[in-house]
Design a protein around this motif. Structure first.
Motif, PDB file in Angstrom:
ATOM      1  N   UNK A  49      21.346  14.027  -2.516  1.00 27.77           N
ATOM      2  CA  UNK A  49      20.167  14.865  -2.319  1.00 27.77           C
ATOM      3  C   UNK A  49      19.333  14.306  -1.176  1.00 27.77           C
ATOM      4  N   UNK A  50      18.729  15.195  -0.393  1.00 22.97           N
ATOM      5  CA  UNK A  50      17.977  14.766   0.778  1.00 22.97           C
ATOM      6  C   UNK A  50      16.489  14.617   0.478  1.00 22.97           C
ATOM      7  N   UNK A  51      15.834  13.660   1.144  1.00 21.06           N
ATOM      8  CA  UNK A  51      14.389  13.491   0.978  1.00 21.06           C
ATOM      9  C   UNK A  51      13.595  14.420   1.893  1.00 21.06           C
ATOM     10  N   UNK A  52      14.293  15.283   2.644  1.00 14.70           N
ATOM     11  CA  UNK A  52      13.641  16.188   3.591  1.00 14.70           C
ATOM     12  C   UNK A  52      14.475  17.456   3.678  1.00 14.70           C
ATOM     13  N   UNK A  53      13.923  18.480   4.306  1.00 10.80           N
ATOM     14  CA  UNK A  53      14.656  19.715   4.494  1.00 10.80           C
ATOM     15  C   UNK A  53      15.776  19.563   5.502  1.00 10.80           C
ATOM     16  N   UNK A  54      16.611  20.581   5.570  1.00  7.95           N
ATOM     17  CA  UNK A  54      17.781  20.493   6.450  1.00  7.95           C
ATOM     18  C   UNK A  54      17.402  20.403   7.924  1.00  7.95           C
ATOM     19  N   UNK A  55      16.251  20.958   8.329  1.00  8.04           N
ATOM     20  CA  UNK A  55      15.847  20.874   9.743  1.00  8.04           C
ATOM     21  C   UNK A  55      15.579  19.425  10.147  1.00  8.04           C
ATOM     22  N   UNK A  59      17.856  17.021  12.578  1.00  6.24           N
ATOM     23  CA  UNK A  59      17.233  16.338  13.719  1.00  6.24           C
ATOM     24  C   UNK A  59      17.585  14.853  13.728  1.00  6.24           C
ATOM     25  N   UNK A  60      17.624  14.235  12.560  1.00  2.95           N
ATOM     26  CA  UNK A  60      17.989  12.814  12.467  1.00  2.95           C
ATOM     27  C   UNK A  60      19.469  12.623  12.803  1.00  2.95           C
ATOM     28  N   UNK A  61      20.319  13.459  12.231  1.00  8.95           N
ATOM     29  CA  UNK A  61      21.759  13.322  12.437  1.00  8.95           C
ATOM     30  C   UNK A  61      22.187  13.540  13.888  1.00  8.95           C
ATOM     31  N   UNK A 134      29.607  17.260   8.116  1.00  9.82           N
ATOM     32  CA  UNK A 134      28.392  17.258   7.309  1.00  9.82           C
ATOM     33  C   UNK A 134      28.014  18.704   7.058  1.00  9.82           C
ATOM     34  N   UNK A 135      27.671  18.994   5.809  1.00 10.02           N
ATOM     35  CA  UNK A 135      27.269  20.354   5.422  1.00 10.02           C
ATOM     36  C   UNK A 135      26.059  20.229   4.496  1.00 10.02           C
ATOM     37  N   UNK A 136      25.137  21.176   4.617  1.00 12.30           N
ATOM     38  CA  UNK A 136      23.964  21.204   3.745  1.00 12.30           C
ATOM     39  C   UNK A 136      24.126  22.307   2.715  1.00 12.30           C
ATOM     40  N   UNK A 137      23.664  22.034   1.478  1.00 11.28           N
ATOM     41  CA  UNK A 137      23.706  23.024   0.407  1.00 11.28           C
ATOM     42  C   UNK A 137      22.382  23.009  -0.325  1.00 11.28           C
ATOM     43  N   UNK A 179      16.571   7.129   4.889  1.00 15.64           N
ATOM     44  CA  UNK A 179      15.258   6.504   5.082  1.00 15.64           C
ATOM     45  C   UNK A 179      14.567   7.047   6.328  1.00 15.64           C
ATOM     46  N   UNK A 180      15.332   7.291   7.377  1.00 14.85           N
ATOM     47  CA  UNK A 180      14.737   7.872   8.581  1.00 14.85           C
ATOM     48  C   UNK A 180      14.301   9.313   8.326  1.00 14.85           C
ATOM     49  N   UNK A 181      15.086  10.073   7.576  1.00 15.77           N
ATOM     50  CA  UNK A 181      14.687  11.435   7.213  1.00 15.77           C
ATOM     51  C   UNK A 181      13.389  11.410   6.413  1.00 15.77           C
ATOM     52  N   UNK A 182      13.295  10.502   5.460  1.00 15.86           N
ATOM     53  CA  UNK A 182      12.094  10.377   4.635  1.00 15.86           C
ATOM     54  C   UNK A 182      10.890   9.995   5.487  1.00 15.86           C
ATOM     55  N   UNK A 183      11.087   9.068   6.416  1.00 20.98           N
ATOM     56  CA  UNK A 183       9.993   8.638   7.304  1.00 20.98           C
ATOM     57  C   UNK A 183       9.475   9.816   8.124  1.00 20.98           C
ATOM     58  N   UNK A 184      10.390  10.600   8.679  1.00 20.81           N
ATOM     59  CA  UNK A 184       9.971  11.731   9.510  1.00 20.81           C
ATOM     60  C   UNK A 184       9.312  12.827   8.679  1.00 20.81           C
ATOM     61  N   UNK A 185       9.806  13.052   7.462  1.00 24.43           N
ATOM     62  CA  UNK A 185       9.193  14.060   6.593  1.00 24.43           C
ATOM     63  C   UNK A 185       7.769  13.641   6.228  1.00 24.43           C
ATOM     64  N   UNK A 186       7.576  12.348   5.940  1.00 26.89           N
ATOM     65  CA  UNK A 186       6.238  11.849   5.605  1.00 26.89           C
ATOM     66  C   UNK A 186       5.305  11.960   6.799  1.00 26.89           C
ATOM     67  N   UNK A 187       5.797  11.640   7.993  1.00 30.04           N
ATOM     68  CA  UNK A 187       4.979  11.745   9.206  1.00 30.04           C
ATOM     69  C   UNK A 187       4.595  13.198   9.470  1.00 30.04           C
TER      70      UNK A 187
END
Length: 197
Positions: A49-55, A59-61, A134-137, A179-187
């Motif tokens: 599960x992701x800590x941020x949305x697919x966008x 962007x991180x990937x 990589x695929x998002x669901x 962790x980078x996804x979470x950091x960017x979502x928090x920012x």
């Protein structure tokens, strides 16, 4: 030397599903990654599960120019060419596993397909064949990332070494990505609070 060659293919982005625990996690354990070895090829699968949305996740990937700032062991990452949603990238770094520290470099073609998959194919490096996806669901209001990897090293490596090595590298890399996804979502959330529209 065989371990060094095997290691060069692990920064693949460009990885048996793990049951969702309902909450995003910021750490991927080695046991979360399912790795199988059949007829000279390694197959890896991971679902988290992701800590941020697919966008944000996408962007991180695809942040290849800055990836070395948040990916462990990655000394350099650069875009060699880009045409729309297709990149050709080069990466250099080192991976550690137990007492081994191994240098690697690779060149890959990465494509974001019309249906939202991120597909990576090795062009050069330490593999006869390498492809990852990589695929998002969407599941119950949460976004999951599904990762699959198929790889055939250019030299034989005992599966007793290769399987745990691959599990560890995939877990380590995806922990950094989450962790980078979470950091960017928090920012992003903090910026939205400061500047409501």
């Amino acid at each position: 030397m065989r371990r060094r060659r095997f290691c060069g293919v692990l920064f693949v982005l460009g990885l048996l599903p793990v049951a969702s625990r309902g909450q995003s996690r910021l750490t991927v354990e080695d046991d979360d990654v399912d790795v199988d070895y059949r007829n000279g090829r390694y197959f890896a699968e991971l679902t988290v599960p992701l800590p941020a949305g697919s966008a944000i996740a996408l962007a991180v990937l695809t942040d290849f120019e800055r990836m070395s700032a948040f990916m462990p062991g990655l000394a350099s990452s650069r875009i060699l060419a880009r045409s729309g949603n297709v990149w050709r990238i080069a990466q250099v770094g080192m991976a550690a596993f137990g007492p081994f520290t191994l240098r690697f470099d690779s060149e890959r073609r990465v494509e974001l397909t019309a249906d939202g998959r991120l597909i990576s194919q090795a062009l050069t490096g330490s593999a006869r064949y390498l492809r990852s996806e990589v695929r998002f669901q969407q599941r119950g209001g949460a976004t999951q990332l599904n990762y699959r990897l198929e790889m055939e090293p250019d030299q034989w490596l005992p599966s007793g070494v290769g399987v745990p090595f691959l599990r560890h590298e995939v877990a380590d890399q995806f922990t950094a990505l989450l962790r980078e996804m979470n950091r960017r979502a928090a920012a992003e959330a903090t910026a939205a609070k400061k500047n409501p529209q």
